[in-house]
Motif scaffolding. Structure first.
Motif, PDB file in Angstrom:
ATOM      1  N   GLU A 576      -7.100  15.251 -30.589  1.00  0.00           N
ATOM      2  CA  GLU A 576      -6.535  14.207 -29.749  1.00  0.00           C
ATOM      3  C   GLU A 576      -7.517  13.754 -28.674  1.00  0.00           C
ATOM      4  OE1 GLU A 576      -1.873  14.640 -29.551  1.00  0.00           O
ATOM      5  OE2 GLU A 576      -2.783  16.521 -28.870  1.00  0.00           O
ATOM      6  N   LEU A 577      -7.469  12.472 -28.400  1.00  0.00           N
ATOM      7  CA  LEU A 577      -8.188  11.853 -27.285  1.00  0.00           C
ATOM      8  C   LEU A 577      -7.182  11.090 -26.443  1.00  0.00           C
ATOM      9  CD1 LEU A 577     -11.242  10.331 -29.241  1.00  0.00           C
ATOM     10  CD2 LEU A 577     -11.267  12.404 -27.830  1.00  0.00           C
ATOM     11  N   TYR A 578      -7.319  11.158 -25.141  1.00  0.00           N
ATOM     12  CA  TYR A 578      -6.375  10.445 -24.294  1.00  0.00           C
ATOM     13  C   TYR A 578      -7.065   9.923 -23.044  1.00  0.00           C
ATOM     14  CZ  TYR A 578      -6.229  14.879 -21.687  1.00  0.00           C
ATOM     15  OH  TYR A 578      -6.571  15.999 -20.988  1.00  0.00           O
ATOM     16  N   GLY A 579      -6.463   8.890 -22.490  1.00  0.00           N
ATOM     17  CA  GLY A 579      -6.946   8.310 -21.245  1.00  0.00           C
ATOM     18  C   GLY A 579      -5.788   7.702 -20.475  1.00  0.00           C
ATOM     19  N   GLU A 580      -5.895   7.744 -19.168  1.00  0.00           N
ATOM     20  CA  GLU A 580      -4.856   7.195 -18.308  1.00  0.00           C
ATOM     21  C   GLU A 580      -5.514   6.588 -17.081  1.00  0.00           C
ATOM     22  OE1 GLU A 580      -0.738   8.619 -16.032  1.00  0.00           O
ATOM     23  OE2 GLU A 580      -2.170  10.108 -16.801  1.00  0.00           O
ATOM     24  N   ALA A 581      -5.080   5.391 -16.714  1.00  0.00           N
ATOM     25  CA  ALA A 581      -5.658   4.695 -15.570  1.00  0.00           C
ATOM     26  C   ALA A 581      -4.572   4.293 -14.585  1.00  0.00           C
ATOM     27  CB  ALA A 581      -6.421   3.451 -16.027  1.00  0.00           C
ATOM     28  N   PHE A 582      -4.875   4.475 -13.303  1.00  0.00           N
ATOM     29  CA  PHE A 582      -3.993   4.029 -12.222  1.00  0.00           C
ATOM     30  C   PHE A 582      -4.650   2.839 -11.549  1.00  0.00           C
ATOM     31  CE2 PHE A 582      -3.105   4.177  -7.621  1.00  0.00           C
ATOM     32  CZ  PHE A 582      -1.743   3.918  -7.651  1.00  0.00           C
ATOM     33  N   ILE A 583      -3.922   1.701 -11.507  1.00  0.00           N
ATOM     34  CA  ILE A 583      -4.493   0.451 -11.009  1.00  0.00           C
ATOM     35  C   ILE A 583      -3.605  -0.091  -9.894  1.00  0.00           C
ATOM     36  CG2 ILE A 583      -5.256  -1.872 -11.626  1.00  0.00           C
ATOM     37  CD1 ILE A 583      -5.319  -0.900 -14.564  1.00  0.00           C
ATOM     38  N   PRO A 584      -4.074  -0.050  -8.638  1.00  0.00           N
ATOM     39  CA  PRO A 584      -3.318  -0.690  -7.549  1.00  0.00           C
ATOM     40  C   PRO A 584      -3.562  -2.199  -7.569  1.00  0.00           C
ATOM     41  CG  PRO A 584      -5.263   0.436  -6.694  1.00  0.00           C
ATOM     42  CD  PRO A 584      -5.250   0.683  -8.158  1.00  0.00           C
ATOM     43  N   VAL A 585      -2.492  -2.965  -7.724  1.00  0.00           N
ATOM     44  CA  VAL A 585      -2.617  -4.414  -7.889  1.00  0.00           C
ATOM     45  C   VAL A 585      -2.469  -5.142  -6.554  1.00  0.00           C
ATOM     46  CG1 VAL A 585      -1.659  -6.436  -9.058  1.00  0.00           C
ATOM     47  CG2 VAL A 585      -1.749  -4.228 -10.248  1.00  0.00           C
ATOM     48  N   LEU A 586      -1.431  -4.812  -5.793  1.00  0.00           N
ATOM     49  CA  LEU A 586      -1.184  -5.459  -4.510  1.00  0.00           C
ATOM     50  C   LEU A 586      -0.881  -4.407  -3.460  1.00  0.00           C
ATOM     51  CD1 LEU A 586       1.144  -8.394  -5.655  1.00  0.00           C
ATOM     52  CD2 LEU A 586      -1.282  -8.561  -5.060  1.00  0.00           C
ATOM     53  N   ARG A 587      -1.179  -4.759  -2.199  1.00  0.00           N
ATOM     54  CA  ARG A 587      -0.869  -3.854  -1.102  1.00  0.00           C
ATOM     55  C   ARG A 587      -0.733  -4.645   0.181  1.00  0.00           C
ATOM     56  NH1 ARG A 587      -2.964   2.015   0.104  1.00  0.00           N
ATOM     57  NH2 ARG A 587      -2.433   2.230   2.310  1.00  0.00           N
ATOM     58  N   ASP A 588       0.341  -4.366   0.899  1.00  0.00           N
ATOM     59  CA  ASP A 588       0.571  -4.965   2.220  1.00  0.00           C
ATOM     60  C   ASP A 588       0.537  -6.480   2.203  1.00  0.00           C
ATOM     61  OD1 ASP A 588       0.868  -2.491   3.435  1.00  0.00           O
ATOM     62  OD2 ASP A 588      -1.280  -2.275   3.793  1.00  0.00           O
ATOM     63  N   VAL A 589       1.228  -7.066   1.206  1.00  0.00           N
ATOM     64  CA  VAL A 589       1.435  -8.510   1.179  1.00  0.00           C
ATOM     65  C   VAL A 589       2.940  -8.749   1.165  1.00  0.00           C
ATOM     66  CG1 VAL A 589      -0.748  -8.945  -0.006  1.00  0.00           C
ATOM     67  CG2 VAL A 589       1.358  -8.651  -1.342  1.00  0.00           C
ATOM     68  N   ALA A 590       3.304 -10.023   1.304  1.00  0.00           N
ATOM     69  CA  ALA A 590       4.739 -10.337   1.340  1.00  0.00           C
ATOM     70  C   ALA A 590       5.436  -9.854   0.079  1.00  0.00           C
ATOM     71  CB  ALA A 590       4.903 -11.855   1.496  1.00  0.00           C
ATOM     72  N   PHE A 591       6.533  -9.141   0.279  1.00  0.00           N
ATOM     73  CA  PHE A 591       7.362  -8.602  -0.797  1.00  0.00           C
ATOM     74  C   PHE A 591       6.590  -7.661  -1.719  1.00  0.00           C
ATOM     75  CE2 PHE A 591       9.233 -12.762   0.243  1.00  0.00           C
ATOM     76  CZ  PHE A 591      10.453 -12.316   0.740  1.00  0.00           C
ATOM     77  N   ALA A 592       5.505  -7.111  -1.239  1.00  0.00           N
ATOM     78  CA  ALA A 592       4.757  -6.128  -2.026  1.00  0.00           C
ATOM     79  C   ALA A 592       3.968  -5.226  -1.087  1.00  0.00           C
ATOM     80  CB  ALA A 592       3.846  -6.820  -3.034  1.00  0.00           C
ATOM     81  N   LYS A 593       4.674  -4.289  -0.482  1.00  0.00           N
ATOM     82  CA  LYS A 593       3.957  -3.277   0.284  1.00  0.00           C
ATOM     83  C   LYS A 593       3.018  -2.505  -0.638  1.00  0.00           C
ATOM     84  CE  LYS A 593       5.771  -3.920   4.337  1.00  0.00           C
ATOM     85  NZ  LYS A 593       4.936  -4.312   5.498  1.00  0.00           N
ATOM     86  N   ALA A 594       3.410  -2.398  -1.901  1.00  0.00           N
ATOM     87  CA  ALA A 594       2.548  -1.799  -2.909  1.00  0.00           C
ATOM     88  C   ALA A 594       3.025  -2.233  -4.282  1.00  0.00           C
ATOM     89  CB  ALA A 594       2.551  -0.282  -2.813  1.00  0.00           C
ATOM     90  N   LEU A 595       2.089  -2.519  -5.168  1.00  0.00           N
ATOM     91  CA  LEU A 595       2.371  -2.802  -6.572  1.00  0.00           C
ATOM     92  C   LEU A 595       1.287  -2.117  -7.393  1.00  0.00           C
ATOM     93  CD1 LEU A 595       3.972  -4.224  -8.812  1.00  0.00           C
ATOM     94  CD2 LEU A 595       2.480  -6.219  -8.497  1.00  0.00           C
ATOM     95  N   ASN A 596       1.694  -1.130  -8.194  1.00  0.00           N
ATOM     96  CA  ASN A 596       0.736  -0.330  -8.956  1.00  0.00           C
ATOM     97  C   ASN A 596       1.109  -0.315 -10.424  1.00  0.00           C
ATOM     98  OD1 ASN A 596      -0.428   0.509  -6.446  1.00  0.00           O
ATOM     99  ND2 ASN A 596       1.165   2.093  -6.282  1.00  0.00           N
ATOM    100  N   LEU A 597       0.083  -0.221 -11.254  1.00  0.00           N
ATOM    101  CA  LEU A 597       0.263  -0.066 -12.692  1.00  0.00           C
ATOM    102  C   LEU A 597      -0.381   1.246 -13.138  1.00  0.00           C
ATOM    103  CD1 LEU A 597      -0.638  -3.621 -14.081  1.00  0.00           C
ATOM    104  CD2 LEU A 597       1.635  -2.696 -13.600  1.00  0.00           C
ATOM    105  N   THR A 598       0.263   1.907 -14.087  1.00  0.00           N
ATOM    106  CA  THR A 598      -0.323   3.072 -14.737  1.00  0.00           C
ATOM    107  C   THR A 598      -0.319   2.820 -16.237  1.00  0.00           C
ATOM    108  OG1 THR A 598       0.521   4.549 -13.018  1.00  0.00           O
ATOM    109  CG2 THR A 598      -0.214   5.560 -15.065  1.00  0.00           C
TER     110      THR A 598
END
Length: 963
Positions: A576-598
């Motif tokens: 098996e091979l695996y990978g995982e990425a955490f991507i912060p998209v937005l921070r401290d903007v209107a209606f998005a104190k934080a928006l993250n993708l994994t």
């Protein structure tokens, strides 16, 4: 989980000056409430990233896209539980029918093992990990993990095949081990039921030393659980049946006085009523040597109460464990570590004496046997079928019983470290798991010797009964009297033959992984985790030669049919091979104190079926500081197990309702009925199997494909800043699984043949009377499973008061849907099972709502807790429309049951001068009795021991001291 203000404290800490995305959380589960508004440079500097079950990315957040339920060491100790299985049984996410979930499962369990069934999706679809690595075993036994080795249990309530690989469909249970312990800890436990039985004892000791170079922790664990007899509980003392609308205290038609089915010319002499079904039994106290010694069989008065003669409601078990956890710093950037434990378990079970069925057990009772007063043959021998059934309960050889000895060893060795002064960390490890089970059984008969002993016999010149004929006596054989076993008990005891089985499972896995930060985005740092692994599994099940199923039909062996099985030998490897990425998209903007993708993906290459690639997407959106919206979409899969692939044919005894009962359709009027009811009389007299069971023949299938599906979760977490100490969450979940791996159900086969002419070749009936001989149950990729529901969680720590600190909590799971679409071997849909809100012997209990409420109080050195476990009401008899009934005789009967609530109380006191603690508690404080589901619907003690408490009120005490 237990400090609702913690997530808010972490968010505040991250906004403090000088703290970046690489800050780490240390001691997250014990962070004090005073840290809600930390000062820069104090608490902030202690924050460290951690890995939470469900992701391999090191992060500061406890609240991620995946919902996780946590039980910490303090909670474990307050329950008074000595094994992990007993501890986890109370989780609201547990459902279904994991037959070995607790020691109350005796008939079909009795090994001391505990498995976990999240969402009721099946134990094979719940992945068990220890520090993120698979627990070894054909069905991993969580009781093998020493309870004093556990720091906390993290239960991921989401599909995670992209993160952990196969089996992580319904969720993941990850046991996080203790480490860096300094000192000596000793504890003793004692418990006993209100009925003065079921006594349990336990002792644990943990020793640890920590230095600048590393740490070492070793420990021992011993516990013993005594038995509880079914005869000592009112609800299980008798075998209760729902029959013809009445509750009947009955039992088995395999009785010590026999149930003998006679041809029409003989039965006519007795003038029996219809409920005798053409059968007679020996009159109590009579010799059985003449027809006048017999009367018509009455199911109400002549049935055998098997519950009163040895059946257990709690199986005895004894367990001892050793463990070691250590790490040593080889250099500034490299550390060696070891995590290992050894467990030995001994358990036993006892059930009623052997039920003998001459026909199914392939034994012919000769008309020329000196004890046979009827002058006709009974049973069969190969193709020589007399057409006359003969049932008997072999009390002369005592109860069926078994002793089980299990050894589980698991060791993980590795090196880990960092890459210079970067954020990247690496880990290279090797895990070895070894599971060995030895079982010894007693209370069974050697079939060839029995066949000779009930075959032709004569009285020799000395007046001694002798096997064989005067011209061909059988040496070493003593005739037995099956019509009155009390006359020849010594001869029966000579026929007893114990047997043994051995199971070996070996797992080897090597893994390398790394994780760290990639680059900075305006919203934060992108992080990555990558890894590769190689795993090899091998399993060997070796039955005794006495119980190895024999060709051509594989339904019989040299002992009674219920013992017959086949060897399993095989294995596979997976890369098996695996990978995982955490991507912060937005921070401290209107209606998005934080928006993250994994985003994660895993490629798996199996030696058995080929490749599988599974991916996962997680979204975390915090529109406000107090609100987190989260969701995941995950591809999931389950690879066929070694048993699924390589099991040779073996018989079982599933519950069965023959669709040909009462059939009156003339031959030639309906082609489907003609095939389904071959050899069945068409005058409406056919009554189906007398005991409501048939013989199924299950076999593995090397051509199986993996199960494939998707798991979805959508949720919201609310930590209101206006009410300190409160944390709430709601998560919707859904699972859709295709190509389910399962053995074809005997009822599905019979109904499909009867209604549509499908699968008829799988049904084998006796020529003499049309009774089912056996039904083939091949293991196939069948059907589809759809389940959905919602999880609730509320935690609130009230403000401190003069009378102490109070914390309340509620975790609950509501199952909205649990549907199984059944297909035939051609892929055609044959019906849907609607299990939500139902109980069924085949699948288990799917009560729609399960909850766990807690109230904790602390004042100085005193503390107390009240735990309430709630199981919603359910229906019995509607799982398969038209095919199931709660009543053993009337079709389509549905019985509704109300809710059950169990209350557990605990009191603790800290003895500070000697650094000791004492705890007292009572489980099931109000002695709530389990619901009666009737023996025609369950296997163990008239109820569902997987879901409900079978022991009653139970007291326990615990004393621990630390040096």
């Amino acid at each position: 989980m237990f400090n609702p203000s913690l997530p808010r404290a972490v968010r505040l800490a991250l906004t403090a000056p000088g703290v970046g995305a690489g800050a780490v959380l240390l001691g997250c589960f014990a962070l004090p409430a005073a840290a809600q508004q930390p000062e820069a440079g104090s608490e902030v500097d202690k924050l460290e990233t951690i890995v939470v079950t469900g992701s391999r990315i090191r992060r500061v957040d406890l609240e991620t896209a995946s919902p996780v339920f946590v039980i910490d060491k303090g909670q474990i100790e307050k329950t008074g539980k000595l094994t992990v299985g007993d501890l986890l049984q109370t989780m609201p996410t547990i459902a279904g029918g994991a037959t070995a979930t607790n020691g109350a499962v005796n008939n079909g369990g009795g090994t001391g093992a505990a498995t976990i069934d999240l969402r009721g999706l099946g134990t094979a679809r719940t992945l068990i990990l220890v520090n993120g690595r698979r627990l070894a075993g054909p069905a991993p036994d969580v009781n093998a993990i020493p309870i004093n080795l556990i720091e906390r249990v993290e239960v991921l309530k989401d599909g995670a095949s992209a993160i952990y690989g196969s089996d992580a469909i319904g969720g993941v249970v990850n046991f996080i081990l203790r480490k860096d312990y300094q000192g000596i800890e000793f504890a003793v436990d004692y418990g006993i039921s209100d009925a003065d039985d079921g006594q349990r004892k336990g002792v644990t000791m943990t020793l640890g030393h920590t230095s600048d170079k590393g740490s070492l922790m070793v420990g021992v664990n011993y516990n013993k659980q005594d038995a509880v007899s079914a005869a000592d509980r009112d609800y299980s003392a008798e075998a209760l049946y729902l029959s013809s609308g009445s509750i009947v205290a009955g039992g088995s038609s395999r009785t010590p006085r026999g149930r003998i089915f006679l041809p029409s010319d003989l039965i006519a002499q007795f003038n029996c009523p219809p409920n005798a079904a053409g059968s007679v039994t020996r009159i109590p106290g009579s010799s059985g040597g003449s027809l006048s010694d017999y009367k018509c069989y009455d199911p109400a008065s002549d049935a055998f109460n098997f519950q009163a003669v040895g059946n257990l409601q709690l199986t005895p078990q004894e367990r001892g464990s050793l463990f070691v956890v250590g790490n040593y710093r080889l250099s500034d950037n490299v550390e060696a570590y070891i995590e290992a434990f050894h467990n030995k378990t001994r358990a036993a079970f006892a059930i009623a004496p052997l039920p003998f069925d001459a026909r199914n057990d392939n034994v012919l009772i000769s008309r020329d046997n000196v004890y046979n007063p009827f002058g006709i043959d009974f049973g069969r021998s190969g193709d020589n079928d007399s057409g006359n059934a003969f049932f008997l309960r072999l009390q002369a050889i005592g109860n069926r019983r078994a002793e089980t000895a299990v050894t589980t060893d698991q060791i993980n060795l590795g090196l880990r470290g960092g890459f210079g002064d970067t954020s990247w960390q690496w880990d290279a490890n090797f895990t070895y798991g070894h599971f060995s089970q030895f079982r010894q059984f007693g209370g069974y008969i050697f079939q060839p010797a029995l066949s000779a002993a009930v075959g032709p016999s004569f009285i020799d010149a000395n007046g001694v009964p002798t096997c064989g004929t005067p011209t061909a006596p059988i040496a070493g054989c003593v005739p037995v009297n099956p019509f009155n076993p009390e006359e020849t008990p010594e001869a029966f005891s000579l026929l007893e033959a114990p047997y043994r089985t051995n199971t070996l499972f070996v797992q080897r896995e090597a893994e390398v992984n790394a994780n760290g930060e990639l680059f900075e985005l305006p919203a934060g740092v992108v992080s990555l985790a990558v890894g590769a692994s190689y795993r090899k599994e091998y399993q060997r099940f070796t039955p005794d030669f006495l119980t190895t199923s024999l060709p051509p039909d594989f339904t019989n062996c040299q002992l009674s049919q219920e013992t017959c099985t086949s060897p399993i030998v095989g294995g596979f490897d997976v890369k098996e091979l695996y990978g995982e990425a955490f991507i912060p998209v937005l921070r401290d903007v209107a209606f998005a104190k934080a928006l993250n993708l994994t985003i994660g993906t895993r490629y798996s290459k199996y030696s058995t079926f080929g490749n599988s690639t599974n991916s996962k997407l997680g979204i975390e959106w915090r529109p406000l500081d107090d609100v987190l919206l989260r969701g995941t979409i995950a591809e999931v899969f389950r690879a066929p197990t070694i048993s699924n692939l390589f099991a040779a044919p073996a018989s079982n005894a599933p519950t069965f309702r023959d669709p040909c009962i009462g059939v009156t359709s003339p031959v030639g009027a309906n082609a489907n009925i003609d095939r389904a009811c071959e050899n069945v009389p068409r005058d409406g007299s056919f009554g189906g199997p007398p005991n409501g069971q048939t013989t199924g023949l299950v076999a593995g299938n090397p051509n199986l494909k993996p199960e494939q599906g998707k798991a979805f979760t959508w949720g919201v977490v609310y930590d209101p800043s206006w009410l300190e100490g409160l944390s709430t969450s709601v998560d919707l979940w859904r699972f859709a699984l295709n190509d389910n791996i399962s053995a074809l159900d005997v009822n599905t086969v019979a109904l499909q043949c009867f209604t549509a002419g499908n699968l008829c070749d799988f049904i084998h009936r006796f020529e003499a009377d049309g009774q089912v001989f056996y039904i083939d149950q091949p293991t196939l990729n069948l059907g589809r499973l759809d389940a959905k529901g919602v999880d609730f969680s509320i935690k609130y720590r009230l403000p401190e008061t003069p009378i102490g600190t109070f914390r309340v909590g509620l975790d609950a799971t509501y199952t909205m849907q649990f549907n199984q679409l059944i297909r035939d071997t051609q892929g055609n849909a044959t019906g849907t099972i609607y299990a939500a809100g139902q109980f069924n012997r085949q699948l288990g209990n799917y009560a729609r709502l399960r909850g766990l409420g807690t109230l904790n109080w602390e004042l100085g050195n005193f503390d107390a807790s009240w735990t309430a476990r709630y199981i919603h009401g359910f229906d019995l008899g509607t799982l398969r429309p038209g095919g199931d009934s709660a009543d053993g005789t009337i079709p389509n009967v549905v019985v509704g049951y109300g809710a059950s609530t169990y209350h557990n109380l605990q009191f603790g006191y800290q003895i500070e001068p000697i650094n000791a603690r004492i705890e007292l508690g009572v489980d099931n404080a109000f002695d709530k009795q389990p619901p009666i589901l009737f023996q025609n619907n369950v296997t163990n003690g008239n109820t569902d021991p997987v879901t409900f408490d079978t022991v009653g009120r139970y007291y326990f005490a615990r004393f621990s001291v630390k040096f």
